[in-house]
Every structure is written in structure tokens, then in C-alpha cells.
Design a protein around this motif. Structure first.
Motif, PDB file in Angstrom:
ATOM      1  N   LEU A 139       0.820  -1.209   0.000  1.00  0.00           N
ATOM      2  CA  LEU A 139       0.000   0.000   0.000  1.00  0.00           C
ATOM      3  C   LEU A 139       0.854   1.259   0.000  1.00  0.00           C
ATOM      4  CD1 LEU A 139      -2.827  -1.007   2.519  1.00  0.00           C
ATOM      5  CD2 LEU A 139      -2.922  -0.963   0.012  1.00  0.00           C
ATOM      6  N   GLY A 140       1.968   1.239   0.761  1.00  0.00           N
ATOM      7  CA  GLY A 140       2.842   2.405   0.807  1.00  0.00           C
ATOM      8  C   GLY A 140       3.498   2.688  -0.533  1.00  0.00           C
ATOM      9  N   VAL A 141       3.992   1.651  -1.173  1.00  0.00           N
ATOM     10  CA  VAL A 141       4.602   1.834  -2.496  1.00  0.00           C
ATOM     11  C   VAL A 141       3.545   2.286  -3.502  1.00  0.00           C
ATOM     12  CG1 VAL A 141       5.738   0.651  -4.413  1.00  0.00           C
ATOM     13  CG2 VAL A 141       6.477   0.203  -2.070  1.00  0.00           C
ATOM     14  N   ALA A 142       2.339   1.716  -3.412  1.00  0.00           N
ATOM     15  CA  ALA A 142       1.252   2.134  -4.312  1.00  0.00           C
ATOM     16  C   ALA A 142       0.931   3.617  -4.113  1.00  0.00           C
ATOM     17  CB  ALA A 142       0.014   1.284  -4.070  1.00  0.00           C
ATOM     18  N   PHE A 143       0.967   4.076  -2.860  1.00  0.00           N
ATOM     19  CA  PHE A 143       0.719   5.497  -2.598  1.00  0.00           C
ATOM     20  C   PHE A 143       1.803   6.366  -3.221  1.00  0.00           C
ATOM     21  CE2 PHE A 143       1.664   9.240  -0.010  1.00  0.00           C
ATOM     22  CZ  PHE A 143       0.457   9.934  -0.116  1.00  0.00           C
ATOM     23  N   LEU A 144       3.064   5.967  -3.088  1.00  0.00           N
ATOM     24  CA  LEU A 144       4.151   6.744  -3.679  1.00  0.00           C
ATOM     25  C   LEU A 144       4.058   6.744  -5.207  1.00  0.00           C
ATOM     26  CD1 LEU A 144       7.206   5.728  -1.442  1.00  0.00           C
ATOM     27  CD2 LEU A 144       5.776   7.765  -1.287  1.00  0.00           C
ATOM     28  N   VAL A 145       3.663   5.621  -5.775  1.00  0.00           N
ATOM     29  CA  VAL A 145       3.461   5.562  -7.229  1.00  0.00           C
ATOM     30  C   VAL A 145       2.356   6.533  -7.636  1.00  0.00           C
ATOM     31  CG1 VAL A 145       2.672   4.107  -9.139  1.00  0.00           C
ATOM     32  CG2 VAL A 145       4.328   3.208  -7.487  1.00  0.00           C
ATOM     33  N   ALA A 146       1.251   6.519  -6.891  1.00  0.00           N
ATOM     34  CA  ALA A 146       0.142   7.436  -7.198  1.00  0.00           C
ATOM     35  C   ALA A 146       0.573   8.883  -7.037  1.00  0.00           C
ATOM     36  CB  ALA A 146      -1.046   7.122  -6.289  1.00  0.00           C
ATOM     37  N   TRP A 147       1.367   9.158  -6.005  1.00  0.00           N
ATOM     38  CA  TRP A 147       1.891  10.519  -5.790  1.00  0.00           C
ATOM     39  C   TRP A 147       2.708  10.967  -7.002  1.00  0.00           C
ATOM     40  CZ3 TRP A 147       2.246  14.439  -2.034  1.00  0.00           C
ATOM     41  CH2 TRP A 147       3.307  15.323  -2.184  1.00  0.00           C
ATOM     42  N   LEU A 170       8.954   3.027 -11.443  1.00  0.00           N
ATOM     43  CA  LEU A 170      10.376   2.733 -11.255  1.00  0.00           C
ATOM     44  C   LEU A 170      11.003   3.564 -10.141  1.00  0.00           C
ATOM     45  CD1 LEU A 170      11.663   2.376 -14.942  1.00  0.00           C
ATOM     46  CD2 LEU A 170      11.295   0.561 -13.253  1.00  0.00           C
ATOM     47  N   LEU A 171      10.605   4.831  -9.999  1.00  0.00           N
ATOM     48  CA  LEU A 171      11.260   5.704  -9.024  1.00  0.00           C
ATOM     49  C   LEU A 171      11.029   5.248  -7.585  1.00  0.00           C
ATOM     50  CD1 LEU A 171      13.044   8.210  -8.799  1.00  0.00           C
ATOM     51  CD2 LEU A 171      10.954   9.575  -8.567  1.00  0.00           C
ATOM     52  N   PRO A 172       9.793   4.992  -7.136  1.00  0.00           N
ATOM     53  CA  PRO A 172       9.637   4.481  -5.760  1.00  0.00           C
ATOM     54  C   PRO A 172      10.340   3.150  -5.533  1.00  0.00           C
ATOM     55  CG  PRO A 172       7.542   5.304  -6.590  1.00  0.00           C
ATOM     56  CD  PRO A 172       8.488   5.267  -7.760  1.00  0.00           C
ATOM     57  N   LEU A 173      10.357   2.290  -6.558  1.00  0.00           N
ATOM     58  CA  LEU A 173      11.075   1.022  -6.405  1.00  0.00           C
ATOM     59  C   LEU A 173      12.573   1.263  -6.247  1.00  0.00           C
ATOM     60  CD1 LEU A 173       9.231  -1.278  -8.979  1.00  0.00           C
ATOM     61  CD2 LEU A 173       8.944  -1.173  -6.495  1.00  0.00           C
ATOM     62  N   ALA A 174      13.108   2.266  -6.971  1.00  0.00           N
ATOM     63  CA  ALA A 174      14.521   2.611  -6.813  1.00  0.00           C
ATOM     64  C   ALA A 174      14.782   3.161  -5.414  1.00  0.00           C
ATOM     65  CB  ALA A 174      14.929   3.636  -7.877  1.00  0.00           C
TER      66      ALA A 174
END
Length: 670
Positions: free
Chosen positions: A398-406, A419-423
Motif C-alpha cells: 500500500l505504501g509503495v502504491a501510494f508513492l506511485v500514485a503521488w 520505477l522511481l519508488p522502487l529505486a
């Protein structure tokens, strides 16, 4: 260690943490005193912790009652103070306000990046009032003569709250990812792999001595006293020299680069420096010998590689890298870290494969609620004392999904937004392992998380608006990891193991509350200091320079979009291959002397300071174990614990002196 964890300890940690969060920016930016934070084992929290141990033990002995705090409670207080100190300055707020006000502040100063990036950046990220920005940098008229309440009431909160709330969502979302990452991998590192945490060894030993009512004998250990005297005498003499130049000093820095040629095979050592920092020697001694050897070995090997490429005529100019956002990525060979980070991240996942599969199975079959055993014979029921094992995985997703949405909401294409939040996640996990297992009190990134993405795929993966947004987001939280909270949270996982099972969730809740309160206090403190003194009058030269350089590099990437960089890919590929070979040899060959962590840190600017202390710590560790075995090691380690205590106690004393003088002697390199 006594596993008690009561509300009194959490309340103490919150109070002391808030005090440090407010005072650290004032001390560093206004007074210019000895930095109270800095690194992953900051000065002020440990100085306070050491005195709390002494006072607690003395009070227990005088009253003949149990200590007021247990060992794990004092470790929790230290953990909370460290989080507050990091967020209060170097870990966030030192550059944050400069970062979000730079476009407005320098719009009229003919900086090209303001013209290029201004239309691309989201308006909601920045304050909308030019007057409010001017007031922040110049200070309120007569602000120095106002009371605290008068300054706070004069701040135009209506201008500042909207961008602060927007950024708080991003920052807290990132902290949620870090907490879940810690909870997900913490049990793997602490319980399954039994990772050594060298930076935590001294506080842990002090806590064990307190719980066993042996702290007085612990402090009178002759080896510990020798270390205390050696470090204390060194800094007493050099401190006196600082204030009274007629007093001689003992140099702790040797410029060894003058003994090497500027060109040729050894040209990589032209700027070599030898720092003698007793505490860092102590940390290196307490680190696993294979790791401490690899730290200094790979740093020197990196310097030799530079000269070898020069001799062979394979040396590439700095321009071959193109424009990068990394803080220390100046040479093409430094791009090896990009590939090595990626492979080591996969190695960490591979080591955790059983634990991750077990957690995923818990999530899918809901065994955490039913308590039914898993049907897979390869796994056992997860220990109940670690809490529901599935929630960290859910929270991480959920946290990574939020950063992706951001990222997507603020202008990044879907590919870049993923790619950026995963990095970010990859870098934080690897840096945490490097700091926690490697015993690095100070560490800096060589390449930025976005450098690998841009080098491999080109700027098209972000687009013009995405490049600008990435530069700002990255600078806020993921570019400068000198005091990143992620390694501290993994230290918290080790402390959590020592707490009673029923209290481990309470510690996790205290960490969450600390992060939220620290964020609010850091924002309010820096706004207060800016309006009282003016940001331009504060000691924020480094913050301003790095922010401007970050915006200028982003502007160059927007002006001149780049495709995949073949040289960066080549060196990153070489780094990935080298890391794969190192991991294979480390895992398969019992006699193999090198640890992959050393290769990860080889090009870090922090190793320019740490390599020689690591060499000395490794050498002493090797000699002690070779000639005296573990019996002698258990005795002599107290000498190096004394070096650590001596450095930090003297550092704290000079920090107190610095509060009342215009100059401050710093025990550690600034």
C-alpha cells in the motif's frame, strides 16, 4: 537483557527527542556549535544515553532499588532521540525549506533553471507568496527582539501550511514504507541471519550491565578505562590547542596524498587522507573481521583502479557520465555502484526468500487470524511474538502504491512513477544493510536512485516534467542519507527483539508517533528560525549550494534530454558482474576473505574518512584473535569500547562548551 518496556520510557524518549529536534537546528544553524546530530550514531543521543545509564545505576545503588529504567527502555529512549535528531536537521529539515522555496527565492536572479523548471513543477509543492518567501529568508523586522510566541504568531501559516501538508503526505508515506520494510526484513536479519549490529553493541552491553546490576564494575574495567583515558587525553590536548594555540596538539589527520604522484598508476591516491578517529576504530573492531577488512581493501582498490585505467589509456572524462543527480558520482567508474546495488538487493531478497514466502502464505491463507498451521511442510507457524506477520507486506504494498500514485499525480509517466519508488526502496534497503551490518557511522550515496533509471532508460522514462519533479522529490528524502531514518529503524528491529513480546507492538507505535511528531516539530522549528533570524543568515551554505546544484542539473537534463548512457551501462554492468562474483564466492567458499559490503561502499565519500579507522580496527581485531583467541578478544574489546565512549563523552563536553562560546572544538570531522 530485561525486556520491560513501560510508558515512562516512551514518554521520556518523546520529551528528550522533541527537545533535541528543536535545539539541534538552533545549535547547528544559528550558534554554529558542534553538530549534535550527524551520521548514523549521532553525538547528542548517545551522550545523553551514557549519562542516563550512569545516573540510573547510581540511583539504584544508593536507594537499593531496581533501576528506574531497564536496559531495553534506555535503548528505546536512544532510538527515539536518534529519530528526532535526524529529522530535526540533517535527515530532512536542513535542506527542506531551501528546496521548496528556491524557485521563488531565485526567480529574479537570472538563474536559467528557474525559467526552465518553473512551469514544469507543481504549484502545490511551493508557497504561493513571494513576500512570505522573502520574509523567510530575510527574517521578520525586529524578529530577533521578539518573544517565541510573537514570532510564531507572525508567521503566515496560511501560506506555509498547504505545501507543508502536501509534502507531509509524501514524507509520511515514505516513512510508512520504511517501517514496513523494517518489519518485513527485521526478523530475517535479526533472528534468521543473526546479523551483527556493531553500532548497537556498546549501548546493548551497557544495558545488559545495568540489568545485571554490574554497571559500576563495567565502568571500572581496566581495559575500558585505558580506552577512555587514551581518547580523553587526545581530545583534551587538542581541545586546549583549539582554544589556546600555544598548547601543542596531536594531529588526527595526515595528508598522505602528497607522497603519491599526480599521474600514473598510483594517481588515485593523490588526495589520500588518513584520519585517526578513536570511536570509528572502535566500531571497526566490533565489526565482523571479514567486513572491516573489505571496507578498507575495496576503497584502496578503487583508487588503484583509477590509476590502472589511466596507465592503460582507458580513463574516461567526467563528461562521459552526462548530467547526473548523484551527490558524489563524478567519475564513470563510480557508476559501478549502480549495478552492485541492484545485484545486492536481489541477494537480500534471495536470502529472505523463505521468510518472504512464509509471510505471503500467511497473507493469502489468513493463518495469522485463525492460528492454523501452514500446510506447506517447508515452513513453521510464524512466531506470535513478532505480531501478525502479514501486515508489513500489506503495508509495504500500500505504501509503495501510494508513492506511485503521488508520482503519477504530479507529472511522472506511469513507467517513471513505478520505477522511481522502487529505486527508492532498493537504495534504502541496501543502505540500511550496509550501515547496520557494516558498522558505518557515516555514509553517503555515490549515485542517486534516479541516476540508474536515467542511465539505463534515458530521460524519456520521466519526461521533462517528471525529471524536474524527480529532482525535487529525491532531494527531499532520498539523496542525502547521512542521517536517513531507515538504518535507525533497523536498529530498532534489533532493540525490539530484546523487548518483551507483549511490548513489541508498543515500541512500533512509539516509533510511528515519533516520526509524526518529529516531522511537525522540524517544520515548525525551521520556520521559526527563518522568521526570527532569516534563512540567509543561518549556516545553511552547504544546503543552499546542494539545492541549487540539484536544480541546475535537472535543468540541464530538461534542456538536453538524453538516451541510455552506454558508459554508465558498461560500468554498471561491470559492477553488477563483480558483485555477483563476490556474492558467489562469499556464499560458496568458506575461506573467501572479502565481503560484498565493502564493494558497495568503495566509492562513497564517507570512506575517505573511514577507511583508515577501519584498517586500524581490522588490524587490531586480527592480531587479537590470531594470538589470543576469543578469550583475549572478550577482554580487549573493552579497550575499544572505551575509545568509543571517550570520543563521544568528550564530544558532548565540547558541545556543551560550544553553547557558551563563539567557537567549538569538534571531536569528529565536520
Amino acid at each position: 537483557m530485561n525486556g520491560r518496556l513501560r510508558l515512562r520510557a516512551l514518554a521520556t524518549g518523546l520529551v528528550l527527542g522533541l527537545i533535541l529536534c528543536v535545539y539541534t537546528p538552533y545549535n547547528n544553524a544559528v550558534l554554529g556549535g558542534v553538530p549534535l546530530g550527524g551520521g548514523h550514531f549521532p553525538l547528542a543521543p548517545f551522550f545523553i544515553l551514557a549519562w542516563m545509564f550512569v545516573i540510573d545505576a547510581a540511583a539504584a545503588r544508593l536507594t537499593r532499588r531496581p533501576p528506574y529504567f531497564s536496559g531495553v527502555e534506555l535503548l528505546t529512549v536512544w532510538l527515539m532521540m536518534t529519530l528526532f535528531t535526524a529529522i530535526g536537521y540533517a535527515g530532512l529539515s536542513e535542506t527542506f525549506l531551501v528546496d521548496i522555496t528556491a524557485p521563488g527565492r531565485y526567480a529574479r536572479d537570472a538563474y536559467r533553471w528557474t525559467e526552465v523548471l518553473g512551469p514544469l513543477l507543481p504549484d502545490s509543492w511551493f508557497p504561493h507568496s513571494a513576500e512570505a518567501v522573502r520574509q523567510l529568508f530575510q527574517g521578520l523586522k525586529g524578529g530577533r527582539d521578539m518573544s517565541v510566541l510573537e514570532v510564531l504568531s507572525a508567521i503566515p501559516w496560511g501560506v506555509w501550511l498547504p505545501p507543508l501538508l502536501v509534502w507531509s503526505l509524501f514524507i509520511l508515506g515514505a516513512y510508512l514504507v520504511m517501517i514496513c520494510l523494517t518489519a518485513l526484513f527485521g526478523r530475517q536479519w535479526v533472528v534468521n541471519e543473526r546479523v551483527n549490529f556493531p553500532l548497537l553493541r556498546v549501548p546493548q552491553l551497557m544495558g545488559e550491565a545495568l540489568d545485571q546490576r554490574q554497571l559500576s564494575s563495567w565502568w571500572t574495567n581496566r581495559f575500558l578505562l585505558i580506552g577512555l583515558v587514551l581518547a580523553g587525553s587526545l581530545h583534551l590536548l587538542n581541545g586546549l590547542h583549539f582554544y589556546y594555540p600555544s598548547v601543542p596538539e596531536l594531529p588526527t589527520l595526515i595528508l598522505a596524498g602528497t607522497y603519491f604522484p599526480k599521474f600514473g598508476l598510483f594517481s588515485g591516491f593523490y588526495k589520500l587522507k588518513l584520519y585517526f578517529i578513536p570511536a570509528f576504530v572502535g566500531f571497526a573492531f566490533l565489526t565482523t573481521r571479514q567486513i572491516s577488512f573489505s571496507m578498507w581493501f575495496f576503497h584502496l582498490a578503487a583508487g588503484l583502479l583509477f590509476g590502472l585505467l589511466y596507465v592503460l589509456g582507458w580513463q574516461l572524462p567526467e563528461a562521459a557520465l552526462g548530467t547526473t543527480l548523484g551527490p558524489d558520482l563524478a567519475r564513470p567508474e563510480g557508476a559501478q555502484t549502480i549495478g552492485s546495488y541492484a545485484v545486492f538487493f536481489l541477494f537480500l531478497l534471495w536470502l529472505s526468500r523463505h521468510h518472504l514466502k512464509e509471510t505471503a502464505t500467511c497473507l493469502l491463507r489468513r493463518v495469522c487470524k485463525s492460528g492454523e498451521p501452514l500446510h506447506d511442510p517447508g515452513f513453521e507457524t510464524p512466531p506470535h511474538e513478532w505480531g501478525p506477520p502479514a501486515w508489513p507486506l500489506v503495508g509495504l504494498i500500500l505504501g509503495v502504491a501510494f508513492l506511485v500514485a503521488w508520482c503519477r499525480w504530479f507529472g511522472l509517466p506511469w513507467t517513471g512513477a513505478v520505477l522511481l519508488p522502487l529505486a527508492f526502496l532498493l537504495v534504502m534497503l541496501v543502505v540500511s544493510r550496509l550501515v547496520c551490518q557494516g558498522g558505518l557511522p557515516y555514509f553517503t550515496l555515490t549515485a542517486a536512485p534516479s541516476d540508474g533509471i536515467i542511465g539505463l532508460f534515458g530521460t524519456g522514462v520521466f519526461g521533462s516534467a517528471g525529471v524536474a519533479a524527480t529532482a525535487v522529490m529525491q532531494k527531499v528524502l532520498f539523496l542525502d542519507v547521512r542521517e536517513s531514518v531507515a538504518p535507525t529503524l533497523f536498529h530498532g528491529a534489533k532493540i525490539r527483539e530484546s523487548a518483551a513480546p507483549a511490548r513489541r507492538r508498543l515500541l512500533l507505535a512509539a516509533i510511528g508517533v515519533s516520526l509524526v511528531l518529529a516531522l511537525a516539530a522540524a517544520f515548525a522549528t525551521m520556520l521559526y528560525l527563518g522568521h526570527r533570524y532569516g534563512l540567509r543568515e543561518l549556516r545553511l551554505d552547504w544546503a543552499t549550494q546542494t539545492v541549487l546544484a540539484n536544480y541546475e542539473n535537472a535543468q540541464r537534463l530538461v534542456d538536453q534530454p538524453a538516451g541510455p548512457n552506454q558508459w554508465l551501462i558498461t560500468y554498471a554492468g561491470f559492477g553488477a558482474l563483480t558483485m555477483f562474483v563476490l556474492i558467489y564466492c562469499y556464499y560458496k567458499l568458506p575461506w573467501w576473505p572479502l565481503h560484498p559490503l565493502g564493494y558497495l561502499a568503495a566509492y562513497s565519500a564517507g570512506m575517505k574518512i573511514l577507511w583508515y579507522p577501519f584498517f586500524l580496527g581490522w588490524l587490531c581485531n586480527h592480531l587479537v584473535l590470531h594470538y589470543g583467541g576469543t578469550r583475549l578478544y572478550n577482554k580487549v574489546r573493552f579497550l575499544f569500547i572505551g575509545l568509543i565512549l571517550g570520543d563521544f563523552l568528550m564530544g558532548g563536553v565540547y558541545a556543551v562548551i560550544g553553547m557558551f562560546s563563539n567557537q567549538a572544538y569538534s571531536v569528529f570531522p565536520m
